[in-house]
Structures are given as C-alpha cells and as structure tokens.
Design a protein around this motif. Structure first.
Motif, PDB file in Angstrom:
ATOM      1  N   PRO A 129       0.795  -1.230   0.000  1.00 28.44           N
ATOM      2  CA  PRO A 129       0.000   0.000   0.000  1.00 28.44           C
ATOM      3  C   PRO A 129       0.828   1.282   0.000  1.00 28.44           C
ATOM      4  O   PRO A 129       0.269   2.364  -0.136  1.00 28.44           O
ATOM      5  N   SER A 130       2.152   1.186   0.150  1.00 29.91           N
ATOM      6  CA  SER A 130       2.979   2.393   0.131  1.00 29.91           C
ATOM      7  C   SER A 130       2.970   3.057  -1.236  1.00 29.91           C
ATOM      8  O   SER A 130       3.211   4.259  -1.339  1.00 29.91           O
ATOM      9  N   GLY A 131       2.707   2.292  -2.289  1.00 32.93           N
ATOM     10  CA  GLY A 131       2.771   2.838  -3.637  1.00 32.93           C
ATOM     11  C   GLY A 131       4.180   2.752  -4.185  1.00 32.93           C
ATOM     12  O   GLY A 131       5.162   2.930  -3.476  1.00 32.93           O
ATOM     13  N   SER A 132       4.300   2.463  -5.479  1.00 30.95           N
ATOM     14  CA  SER A 132       5.626   2.246  -6.042  1.00 30.95           C
ATOM     15  C   SER A 132       6.441   3.535  -6.137  1.00 30.95           C
ATOM     16  O   SER A 132       7.670   3.490  -6.118  1.00 30.95           O
ATOM     17  N   SER A 133       5.797   4.707  -6.235  1.00 32.45           N
ATOM     18  CA  SER A 133       6.561   5.966  -6.275  1.00 32.45           C
ATOM     19  C   SER A 133       7.360   6.153  -4.989  1.00 32.45           C
ATOM     20  O   SER A 133       8.563   6.446  -5.018  1.00 32.45           O
ATOM     21  N   ARG A 134       6.689   5.984  -3.854  1.00 32.00           N
ATOM     22  CA  ARG A 134       7.386   6.114  -2.563  1.00 32.00           C
ATOM     23  C   ARG A 134       8.379   4.971  -2.367  1.00 32.00           C
ATOM     24  O   ARG A 134       9.460   5.166  -1.794  1.00 32.00           O
ATOM     25  N   ALA A 135       8.030   3.791  -2.876  1.00 31.30           N
ATOM     26  CA  ALA A 135       8.950   2.657  -2.750  1.00 31.30           C
ATOM     27  C   ALA A 135      10.229   2.902  -3.535  1.00 31.30           C
ATOM     28  O   ALA A 135      11.333   2.613  -3.052  1.00 31.30           O
ATOM     29  N   PHE A 136      10.093   3.433  -4.752  1.00 29.19           N
ATOM     30  CA  PHE A 136      11.295   3.738  -5.533  1.00 29.19           C
ATOM     31  C   PHE A 136      12.126   4.828  -4.859  1.00 29.19           C
ATOM     32  O   PHE A 136      13.363   4.791  -4.906  1.00 29.19           O
ATOM     33  N   ALA A 137      11.483   5.804  -4.236  1.00 25.59           N
ATOM     34  CA  ALA A 137      12.239   6.826  -3.511  1.00 25.59           C
ATOM     35  C   ALA A 137      13.032   6.198  -2.361  1.00 25.59           C
ATOM     36  O   ALA A 137      14.181   6.580  -2.112  1.00 25.59           O
ATOM     37  N   LEU A 138      12.423   5.233  -1.667  1.00 23.78           N
ATOM     38  CA  LEU A 138      13.118   4.583  -0.553  1.00 23.78           C
ATOM     39  C   LEU A 138      14.323   3.779  -1.024  1.00 23.78           C
ATOM     40  O   LEU A 138      15.433   3.921  -0.487  1.00 23.78           O
ATOM     41  N   VAL A 139      14.123   2.912  -2.039  1.00 26.94           N
ATOM     42  CA  VAL A 139      15.232   2.053  -2.460  1.00 26.94           C
ATOM     43  C   VAL A 139      16.324   2.863  -3.147  1.00 26.94           C
ATOM     44  O   VAL A 139      17.508   2.519  -3.037  1.00 26.94           O
ATOM     45  N   ARG A 273       3.943  14.263  -8.047  1.00 23.14           N
ATOM     46  CA  ARG A 273       3.884  15.117  -9.226  1.00 23.14           C
ATOM     47  C   ARG A 273       4.118  14.307 -10.491  1.00 23.14           C
ATOM     48  O   ARG A 273       4.458  13.134 -10.428  1.00 23.14           O
ATOM     49  N   SER A 274       3.936  14.927 -11.619  1.00 21.86           N
ATOM     50  CA  SER A 274       4.049  14.210 -12.887  1.00 21.86           C
ATOM     51  C   SER A 274       5.497  13.795 -13.136  1.00 21.86           C
ATOM     52  O   SER A 274       6.443  14.471 -12.712  1.00 21.86           O
ATOM     53  N   VAL A 275       5.640  12.683 -13.858  1.00 24.80           N
ATOM     54  CA  VAL A 275       6.987  12.238 -14.195  1.00 24.80           C
ATOM     55  C   VAL A 275       7.675  13.247 -15.113  1.00 24.80           C
ATOM     56  O   VAL A 275       8.905  13.388 -15.073  1.00 24.80           O
ATOM     57  N   ALA A 276       6.895  13.973 -15.915  1.00 23.46           N
ATOM     58  CA  ALA A 276       7.494  14.969 -16.804  1.00 23.46           C
ATOM     59  C   ALA A 276       8.202  16.063 -16.007  1.00 23.46           C
ATOM     60  O   ALA A 276       9.270  16.541 -16.400  1.00 23.46           O
ATOM     61  N   PRO A 322      14.326   7.744  -9.533  1.00 21.43           N
ATOM     62  CA  PRO A 322      13.033   7.195  -9.137  1.00 21.43           C
ATOM     63  C   PRO A 322      11.910   7.545 -10.104  1.00 21.43           C
ATOM     64  O   PRO A 322      11.007   6.745 -10.330  1.00 21.43           O
ATOM     65  N   VAL A 323      11.948   8.740 -10.696  1.00 27.03           N
ATOM     66  CA  VAL A 323      10.874   9.170 -11.592  1.00 27.03           C
ATOM     67  C   VAL A 323      10.876   8.347 -12.880  1.00 27.03           C
ATOM     68  O   VAL A 323       9.820   7.904 -13.358  1.00 27.03           O
ATOM     69  N   ALA A 324      12.045   8.114 -13.455  1.00 24.83           N
ATOM     70  CA  ALA A 324      12.106   7.362 -14.707  1.00 24.83           C
ATOM     71  C   ALA A 324      11.665   5.924 -14.508  1.00 24.83           C
ATOM     72  O   ALA A 324      10.960   5.355 -15.350  1.00 24.83           O
ATOM     73  N   THR A 325      12.065   5.303 -13.396  1.00 25.51           N
ATOM     74  CA  THR A 325      11.650   3.928 -13.154  1.00 25.51           C
ATOM     75  C   THR A 325      10.153   3.848 -12.907  1.00 25.51           C
ATOM     76  O   THR A 325       9.481   2.913 -13.366  1.00 25.51           O
ATOM     77  N   GLU A 326       9.599   4.827 -12.199  1.00 30.67           N
ATOM     78  CA  GLU A 326       8.156   4.876 -11.999  1.00 30.67           C
ATOM     79  C   GLU A 326       7.435   5.063 -13.326  1.00 30.67           C
ATOM     80  O   GLU A 326       6.350   4.488 -13.544  1.00 30.67           O
ATOM     81  N   PRO A 435       0.297  16.412   0.160  1.00 34.84           N
ATOM     82  CA  PRO A 435      -0.073  15.998  -1.181  1.00 34.84           C
ATOM     83  C   PRO A 435      -0.327  17.201  -2.061  1.00 34.84           C
ATOM     84  O   PRO A 435      -0.849  18.213  -1.643  1.00 34.84           O
ATOM     85  N   GLY A 436      -0.001  17.049  -3.337  1.00 33.64           N
ATOM     86  CA  GLY A 436      -0.228  18.123  -4.286  1.00 33.64           C
ATOM     87  C   GLY A 436       0.304  17.761  -5.634  1.00 33.64           C
ATOM     88  O   GLY A 436       0.855  16.714  -5.850  1.00 33.64           O
ATOM     89  N   GLY A 437       0.169  18.676  -6.590  1.00 34.21           N
ATOM     90  CA  GLY A 437       0.708  18.454  -7.926  1.00 34.21           C
ATOM     91  C   GLY A 437      -0.227  17.621  -8.762  1.00 34.21           C
ATOM     92  O   GLY A 437      -1.331  17.293  -8.398  1.00 34.21           O
ATOM     93  N   SER A 438       0.290  17.227  -9.900  1.00 32.66           N
ATOM     94  CA  SER A 438      -0.514  16.513 -10.876  1.00 32.66           C
ATOM     95  C   SER A 438      -0.668  15.076 -10.521  1.00 32.66           C
ATOM     96  O   SER A 438       0.253  14.411 -10.079  1.00 32.66           O
ATOM     97  N   GLY A 439      -1.858  14.526 -10.700  1.00 36.28           N
ATOM     98  CA  GLY A 439      -2.125  13.138 -10.399  1.00 36.28           C
ATOM     99  C   GLY A 439      -1.445  12.179 -11.342  1.00 36.28           C
ATOM    100  O   GLY A 439      -1.384  10.996 -11.077  1.00 36.28           O
ATOM    101  N   THR A 440      -0.922  12.640 -12.445  1.00 42.15           N
ATOM    102  CA  THR A 440      -0.312  11.726 -13.389  1.00 42.15           C
ATOM    103  C   THR A 440       0.969  11.141 -12.885  1.00 42.15           C
ATOM    104  O   THR A 440       1.474  10.176 -13.418  1.00 42.15           O
ATOM    105  N   GLY A 441       1.539  11.668 -11.807  1.00 37.11           N
ATOM    106  CA  GLY A 441       2.776  11.114 -11.287  1.00 37.11           C
ATOM    107  C   GLY A 441       2.587  10.273 -10.068  1.00 37.11           C
ATOM    108  O   GLY A 441       3.566   9.898  -9.433  1.00 37.11           O
ATOM    109  N   SER A 442       1.367   9.960  -9.661  1.00 36.60           N
ATOM    110  CA  SER A 442       1.141   9.214  -8.457  1.00 36.60           C
ATOM    111  C   SER A 442       1.643   7.805  -8.600  1.00 36.60           C
ATOM    112  O   SER A 442       1.730   7.241  -9.663  1.00 36.60           O
ATOM    113  N   GLY A 443       1.953   7.200  -7.461  1.00 36.65           N
ATOM    114  CA  GLY A 443       2.581   5.879  -7.487  1.00 36.65           C
ATOM    115  C   GLY A 443       1.619   4.793  -7.833  1.00 36.65           C
ATOM    116  O   GLY A 443       0.430   4.881  -7.748  1.00 36.65           O
TER     117      GLY A 443
END
Length: 447
Positions: A129-139, A273-276, A322-326, A435-443
């Motif tokens: 449930p952590s989401g892969s965006s936060r998981a990639f930031a951790l690893v 935020r968005s990956v872009a 982390p952004v590119a892998t996400e 929380p904020g920014g564009s939903g397109t970058g959510s994990g």
C-alpha cells in the motif's frame, strides 16, 4: 528510524539488500578508473573496458527480462549476478595487464545486466500500500547511501595506498547479499498470461521510446562521473592544475554524499507530481552541472567549479532515477514489466558503451574535459522537447483509455495506475511535503 516501519517488511528487506550491494559496488564502479590509471593504462583502454562491460550487460539485461516475465522469482537473477560479480572482483583485484582487466569488466557487465531488471521489478512487487513511487524513492535512497559509503571507503583505501582493496570490500558485500536473499527470497513478477496477437503484444513499446531516449542521455552522466571525471581531475585542464587522485576520489564522494541527502526528500516530493516534471528538473540540473565542469579547466581555481557542479548533478540524479523507473511502471502492462525494465536498464548499457569511449578519445586527444562536458550540456538541453512529448503521450493515453478508444492494453495500464493512486497516500512522516501536484505522477503498486 521509526518512519521505516510505515513500509512493508518485504520492501525494507529489499532496501537492505540494495544498501549492501551498493556499498560494495560504490568503490568498484567509481574508482576502477583510478585503479588502472595507477597501473599506467591509457584513458582509451579504461574506456574500452567500461564499454566492454556495457556490451556484456546487454545480454544479461534481456535474459533477465525474459525470465522475469515468465514468472521466475526476482532473487534468482540477483543471486546469479552476485556469483559473476565475485569472479569479476577476483580477476580485477590482481589484474595488471589489459587481458584480465577486460575479462573482469565483461563478467562485471554481465552481472550488472542480470541484476538491474530483477532488483528494479522487485520494487513494485514489494511496495504494497505504500505505492511504487514512494517505494522507488526509498530504495533509491538506500542505493545512494550505499554507493556514497562505498566510494568514501575507497577514498580511505586510496589514502592508505590500498585502492585495490575496493574489490575485497565488494566480495564481502556480495556474500552478505546472497545470504540475505537466501534467507528471504524476492517475489516473482509477470506470468505468460493468455495469448495475444504479435501486434498487441508490443503495443506498449512506442509509448516508452521518448523515455528511453531521455534515459540514454541522463544515464550518461553517472557513467561520465565514473570514467571521465576522475581522469579529467588527475590530468588537469588548460589552467586548472592536476589534482591528486585522493582529492578526485573525495570530490566524487562529496557528490555521492549530496545524493544521499537529496534522494529521499526529492524523490518523495516528485512522487506526488508528474513524471514529466521530474524528468525536466533532472535534465536542467545535468545541463547546469555539465556547464560548470566544462568551465572548470579554463580557470586556475577550477576545482571550485568542480565542487559547485556536484550539487546540480546530485539533484539531477535524485530527480531522474526514481521518476524514470516509476514512468516505466506507469507505461507498461504488469505482465510485460520485466522486459520493460530490461529495456530501460539497457539505456544504462548503451550510454556506458558510448560515453566512456567518446570521453576517453576526447581526453586523450585534447588533454582536458571541456569538449566532454560541453557535449553533455547540449545533449541534456536537447532532451527537453522529448520530456514534453512524453507528458503529452501520457495524457493522451489517459483520455483514450477512459473513453475506451485504445482497447484493453491502454485501459489496463491506466486503470492499473488509477487504482494504485487511490491507495498510494498513506499517513506522511513528520515534516513531509503535503499531497499536491498533478495526479499523473502518483505511485502504482502491484495488486
């Protein structure tokens, strides 16, 4: 460190494996050019060895991606990679001629090729449930900490004139990593699934092309930091005097230490935020850092510019990785993510194959790094239109999938991401960004 308890146990174990592996790899990856500079190798020979490693990594990456998509547990390619890396360390530790050096680099490249798709695919599998965006930031934070500590350890070994000891440190870390993986194996990824037409099977690939092109350029920066920068510093520039190899190793350690400090807060901020946005920040940061490095040989106190360049370069790496892998996770159906990770990590191999050779030739022919870093700054600037193209394509996919215009493959990708978005906002740690920014970058996470 109680904030770590917000992550699943499997993800914490994975972060530990990556921390240990990165500690051993830090000295080997960043300081191998200095080891063989001591052995009187030419810059083109060192660059040729790194390019040979990248070429061997091509086979390993695709082999790893194929077996992962067939349901093989992620831990098996990682353990195989550890065995090959041990053999490479044993060869490089005693290498004093070109033959053993090239063979060691080939084994090391094959090991890295097997390792990266598997260890990256394990992140969304373990994220829960952590989401892969936060998981990639951790690893990625664990990677940065391990690499920085390993490189600083190598700098201490260089100070004691025992620089080849980096290979012994890596052997110990690889042994511990295998023990951890045997004790708690990583999960399996994709499965063959039902049969589809050949066209449908590869319909996800065009969406990755802008990201892959950006990644080839972005991954050239850490490659050049490993190969060109140490040689540039010990050779000196037009006005900048040559620096002792210990100073060069310590400067690299400074950059990696900055990455440790920046990786978690930057990765966590970009997860909302968005990956872009993250890709644009990374390319602009790399451009600024490269420009400072290009100017450093023109000034007698150019070492100050080299030091100043470490901050934007660290920010660029903290933003990109982390952004590119996400983005790969977001753009690829779950059953094809093993091969997609292989293609993404192949960008590291492609840049490692070309960048050291070009940089070595320029350093040997010109005697300084002005052209190397100027070309890098121009390439990063040229990637900004690709970032905009990727952002527009993601928005198009979202609209088309929700209106059922692009069929099952597109809907699967977007609904997979939207479902993950609804559960990727757990309670934040104290002092975290709201929380904020564009939903397109959510994990996203594996369901």
């Amino acid at each position: 460190m109680r904030w770590l308890l917000q992550f699943p146990a499997a993800l914490r174990e994975l972060a530990l494996v990556r921390l240990v592996g990165s500690f051993g790899a830090g000295g080997v990856v960043y300081l191998t050019p200095l080891v063989f500079h001591q052995a009187a190798f030419q810059a083109t020979e060192v660059g040729g060895g790194l390019a040979a490693a990248a070429l061997a990594g091509t086979l390993g990456r695709f082999a790893s991606g194929v077996v992962l998509d067939r349901g093989v547990p992620c831990s098996r390619p990682v353990i195989a990679a550890a065995g090959l890396a041990m053999a490479a360390d044993a060869l490089l530790w005693g290498a004093h001629s070109l033959g053993p050096f090239l063979l060691g680099q080939l084994l090391l490249g094959l090991a890295m090729g097997l390792y990266w798709p598997a260890i990256e695919l394990a992140v969304p599998l373990c994220s829960g449930p952590s989401g892969s965006s936060r998981a990639f930031a951790l690893v990625r934070s664990a990677d940065a900490l391990g690499i920085a500590a390993g490189t600083l350890t190598g700098a201490l070994l260089a100070r004691g004139e025992q620089l080849r000891g980096i290979y012994g440190v890596d052997l110990l870390c690889l042994t511990l990593m295998v023990v951890l993986l045997v004790r708690r194996p990583l999960p399996a990824g994709g499965s063959p699934g039902r049969q589809r037409s050949q066209r449908r099977e590869w319909s996800w690939l065009p969406d990755l092309i802008p990201l892959l092109l950006i990644s080839v350029v972005a991954t050239a920066m850490p490659t050049l930091m490993q190969s060109a920068l140490p040689l540039d510093l010990v050779r000196g520039g037009l006005q900048r005097p040559a620096l002792p190899q210990q100073i060069g190793a310590l400067l690299i350690g400074v950059q990696l230490s900055l990455l440790v400090v920046l990786q978690w807060p930057v990765g966590r901020w970009l997860a909302r935020r968005s990956v872009a946005r993250g890709l644009a920040i990374s390319q602009l940061s790399f451009c600024v850092g490269s420009a400072l490095l290009a100017l450093s040989p023109l000034w007698r106190s150019g070492a100050a510019l080299v030091l100043a360049a470490q901050l934007p370069i660290a920010l660029g790496q903290a933003s990109f990785l982390p952004v590119a892998t996400e983005a790969v996770v977001q753009l690829t159906p779950p059953r094809h993510q093993g091969l997609a990770m292989a293609l993404f990590s192949q960008c590291f191999a492609l840049s490692a194959l070309t960048a050291p050779l070009l940089a070595g030739w320029l350093l040997d022919s010109q005697g300084h790094g002005v052209a190397v870093w100027s070309l890098m700054a121009l390439a990063c600037t040229g990637c900004l239109p690709l970032v905009g193209l990727l952002d527009r394509r993601q928005r198009t996919l979202l609209i088309a999938a929700l209106t059922e215009k692009e069929g099952e493959e597109s809907r699967e990708r977007v609904l997979y991401r939207l479902e993950a978005q609804s559960v990727s906002r757990p309670p934040s740690a104290p002092g975290s960004t709201p929380p904020g920014g564009s939903g397109t970058g959510s994990g996203a996470h594996r369901t």
